[in-house]
Motif scaffolding. Structure first.
Motif, PDB file in Angstrom:
ATOM      1  N   THR A  79      13.026  -1.613 -92.232  1.00 13.91           N
ATOM      2  CA  THR A  79      13.408  -0.604 -91.140  1.00 13.91           C
ATOM      3  C   THR A  79      13.315   0.932 -91.843  1.00 13.91           C
ATOM      4  O   THR A  79      13.488   1.043 -93.288  1.00 13.91           O
ATOM      5  CB  THR A  79      15.002  -0.939 -90.964  1.00 13.91           C
ATOM      6  OG1 THR A  79      15.847  -0.722 -92.198  1.00 13.91           O
ATOM      7  CG2 THR A  79      15.008  -2.189 -90.336  1.00 13.91           C
ATOM      8  N   GLN A  80      13.267   1.870 -90.851  1.00 11.13           N
ATOM      9  CA  GLN A  80      13.621   3.223 -91.260  1.00 11.13           C
ATOM     10  C   GLN A  80      14.600   3.508 -92.058  1.00 11.13           C
ATOM     11  O   GLN A  80      15.716   2.967 -91.610  1.00 11.13           O
ATOM     12  CB  GLN A  80      13.200   4.133 -89.903  1.00 11.13           C
ATOM     13  CG  GLN A  80      13.389   5.468 -90.566  1.00 11.13           C
ATOM     14  CD  GLN A  80      11.988   6.157 -90.942  1.00 11.13           C
ATOM     15  OE1 GLN A  80      11.003   5.800 -90.753  1.00 11.13           O
ATOM     16  NE2 GLN A  80      12.400   6.707 -92.340  1.00 11.13           N
ATOM     17  N   THR A  81      14.537   4.173 -93.294  1.00 11.26           N
ATOM     18  CA  THR A  81      15.897   4.416 -94.044  1.00 11.26           C
ATOM     19  C   THR A  81      16.635   5.594 -93.376  1.00 11.26           C
ATOM     20  O   THR A  81      16.028   6.660 -92.810  1.00 11.26           O
ATOM     21  CB  THR A  81      15.425   4.861 -95.276  1.00 11.26           C
ATOM     22  OG1 THR A  81      14.990   3.923 -96.059  1.00 11.26           O
ATOM     23  CG2 THR A  81      16.911   5.281 -95.996  1.00 11.26           C
ATOM     24  N   PRO A  82      17.929   5.331 -92.805  1.00  5.92           N
ATOM     25  CA  PRO A  82      18.625   6.419 -92.121  1.00  5.92           C
ATOM     26  C   PRO A  82      18.601   7.692 -92.780  1.00  5.92           C
ATOM     27  O   PRO A  82      19.148   7.572 -93.967  1.00  5.92           O
ATOM     28  CB  PRO A  82      19.951   5.668 -91.995  1.00  5.92           C
ATOM     29  CG  PRO A  82      19.773   4.233 -92.142  1.00  5.92           C
ATOM     30  CD  PRO A  82      18.852   4.289 -93.279  1.00  5.92           C
ATOM     31  N   GLY A  83      18.362   8.662 -92.032  1.00  9.48           N
ATOM     32  CA  GLY A  83      18.452  10.104 -92.609  1.00  9.48           C
ATOM     33  C   GLY A  83      17.339  10.571 -93.544  1.00  9.48           C
ATOM     34  O   GLY A  83      17.145  11.567 -94.090  1.00  9.48           O
TER      35      GLY A  83
ATOM     36  N   LYS B 277       7.256   6.095 -98.376  1.00 11.12           N
ATOM     37  CA  LYS B 277       6.193   5.843 -97.566  1.00 11.12           C
ATOM     38  C   LYS B 277       4.912   6.039 -98.267  1.00 11.12           C
ATOM     39  O   LYS B 277       4.009   5.463 -97.881  1.00 11.12           O
ATOM     40  CB  LYS B 277       6.052   6.335 -96.242  1.00 11.12           C
ATOM     41  CG  LYS B 277       7.294   5.989 -95.438  1.00 11.12           C
ATOM     42  CD  LYS B 277       7.397   6.699 -93.999  1.00 11.12           C
ATOM     43  CE  LYS B 277       8.488   6.355 -93.145  1.00 11.12           C
ATOM     44  NZ  LYS B 277       8.217   6.954 -91.596  1.00 11.12           N
ATOM     45  N   ASP B 278       4.964   6.974 -99.279  1.00 13.61           N
ATOM     46  CA  ASP B 278       3.589   7.397-100.189  1.00 13.61           C
ATOM     47  C   ASP B 278       3.083   6.018-100.679  1.00 13.61           C
ATOM     48  O   ASP B 278       1.994   5.991-101.048  1.00 13.61           O
ATOM     49  CB  ASP B 278       3.885   8.363-101.285  1.00 13.61           C
ATOM     50  CG  ASP B 278       4.245   9.774-100.350  1.00 13.61           C
ATOM     51  OD1 ASP B 278       3.663   9.697 -98.981  1.00 13.61           O
ATOM     52  OD2 ASP B 278       4.710  10.499-100.862  1.00 13.61           O
TER      53      ASP B 278
ATOM     54  N   VAL C 279      11.428   4.029 -96.490  1.00 16.21           N
ATOM     55  CA  VAL C 279      11.440   2.681 -95.791  1.00 16.21           C
ATOM     56  C   VAL C 279      12.400   1.897 -96.448  1.00 16.21           C
ATOM     57  O   VAL C 279      12.357   1.729 -97.896  1.00 16.21           O
ATOM     58  CB  VAL C 279      10.241   1.642 -95.434  1.00 16.21           C
ATOM     59  CG1 VAL C 279      10.560   0.334 -94.835  1.00 16.21           C
ATOM     60  CG2 VAL C 279       9.255   2.549 -94.676  1.00 16.21           C
ATOM     61  N   THR C 280      13.398   1.348 -95.752  1.00 13.61           N
ATOM     62  CA  THR C 280      14.464   0.203 -96.421  1.00 13.61           C
ATOM     63  C   THR C 280      14.057  -1.274 -96.252  1.00 13.61           C
ATOM     64  O   THR C 280      13.800  -1.601 -95.161  1.00 13.61           O
ATOM     65  CB  THR C 280      15.790   0.471 -96.053  1.00 13.61           C
ATOM     66  OG1 THR C 280      16.218   1.824 -96.488  1.00 13.61           O
ATOM     67  CG2 THR C 280      16.746  -0.326 -96.736  1.00 13.61           C
ATOM     68  N   ILE C 281      14.094  -1.860 -97.125  1.00 13.98           N
ATOM     69  CA  ILE C 281      13.728  -3.500 -97.082  1.00 13.98           C
ATOM     70  C   ILE C 281      14.793  -4.357 -97.318  1.00 13.98           C
ATOM     71  O   ILE C 281      15.265  -4.207 -98.727  1.00 13.98           O
ATOM     72  CB  ILE C 281      12.434  -3.837 -97.850  1.00 13.98           C
ATOM     73  CG1 ILE C 281      11.218  -2.893 -97.497  1.00 13.98           C
ATOM     74  CG2 ILE C 281      12.089  -5.382 -97.608  1.00 13.98           C
ATOM     75  CD1 ILE C 281      10.259  -2.975 -98.294  1.00 13.98           C
TER      76      ILE C 281
END
Length: 317
Positions: free
Chosen positions: A46-50, A68-69, A55-57
């Motif tokens: 999911t997209q990491t909040p803030g 994301k890099d 990305v958070t897995i």
């Protein structure tokens, strides 16, 4: 069986040193995050909040945050694939029943998934092999128990042998051949037990065990003969003696001696029962004595004349 490769903890630390995070090797519901260095990470992505650039897995044992890099692409997996992966985890842990359930649920969602179908078959084969091995072990245990029970019969450890044959062997689901072997040992057990009871002047126990022999082997002549011998001196057993004679005659219809004994017993019992209702004990004893004398005389006068006896006593058979 082919499964998706998983990162080891050391590999994970190496490829994610920049983030300072530790990945969990396995995830139950897994998206696949492919990294630019060729590694892959599994979990719910999911997209990491803030943090729009990370990305958070989330896996069952922890959470990883990736820039994301570092990511080449993210493959969001379906519920069917997640269920297949769950099945893989169960299979690797040798939980074959649980693996089969997961694969079947996966195929219900995606019936055309050939990989899941193949892995389902592999799990089913594994549990079949496991069942076969366990059954062989079980059969061997039964054989050992039967052999031990036979030894205990020989050493007159009757209670222990009976427990093995009546409880331990049936609990293990014996084969038809083993059931037959068990019945033969039980027959020998009760015959030996009856002999011992007879020798120790315990007629009630002797009768009990001889009858158990006959339940297992209705044509056992020795058991019938010994049973009758024990019972015929006790008037309380008259009816059972009569039934024993009848069975003997069914087995050996040309046995004139047994037929004569049955006729005598029937005559004696019939008169005894008829008189019992009308005579006091003293008179009854006198009648019984007279009846015995009459039967003895009858046997001496017509020792084997079956046809002549039919005119005096109706053939009970």
């Amino acid at each position: 069986m082919l499964f998706f490769p998983r990162l080891t903890t050391i590999q994970t630390i190496g490829c994610l040193a920049l983030t300072g995070a530790i990945l969990v090797p396995a995830a139950v519901h897994a998206d696949v995050v492919l990294l630019k260095n060729g590694q892959r990470v599994e979990g719910v992505a999911t997209q990491t909040p803030g943090k729009p650039d990370s990305v958070t897995i989330r896996g069952p044992k922890g959470t990883v945050e990736l820039s994301k890099d570092l990511i080449q692409t993210i493959q969001y997996e379906s519920e069917a694939v997640n269920l297949r992966r769950t099945g893989d985890d169960h299979y690797n842990a040798k939980r074959y029943k649980e693996a089969i359930e997961s694969y079947q649920k996966s195929l219900a969602l995606d019936p055309k998934d050939e990989l899941t179908a193949k892995q389902l078959k592999t799990a089913q084969d594994a549990i079949a092999r496991e069942s076969t091995v366990e059954r062989r072990k079980q059969i061997e245990v039964i054989n050992t128990t039967l052999a031990e029970a036979k030894k205990k019969v020989a050493t007159k450890e009757f209670d222990a042998a009976e427990k093995m044959l009546l409880k331990e062997v049936p609990a293990l689901t014996p084969t038809d051949e083993q059931v037959q072997q068990s019945n033969e040992i039980k027959r020998d057990l009760y015959l030996a037990w009856a002999h011992e009871s007879d020798d120790k002047l315990k007629p009630e126990l002797a009768v009990k065990y001889y009858e158990k022999v006959l339940e297992l082997d209705a044509s056992n002549k020795e058991a019938y003969e010994r049973l009758i011998k024990v019972m015929e001196t006790n008037p309380d057993y008259n009816q059972r003696v009569i039934e024993a004679y009848r069975v003997q005659l069914k087995l050996t219809p040309d046995d004139s001696a047994t037929r004569r004994k049955l006729a005598d017993k029937l005559l004696a019992e019939g008169v005894r029962m008829e008189r019992t209702a009308t005579l006091d004990p003293t008179e009854q004893k006198k009648v019984d004595d007279e009846l015995k004398e009459a039967v003895d005389t009858f046997q001496l006068c017509i020792p084997a004349g079956i046809e002549e006896r039919k005119s005096l006593v109706a053939d009970p058979m």
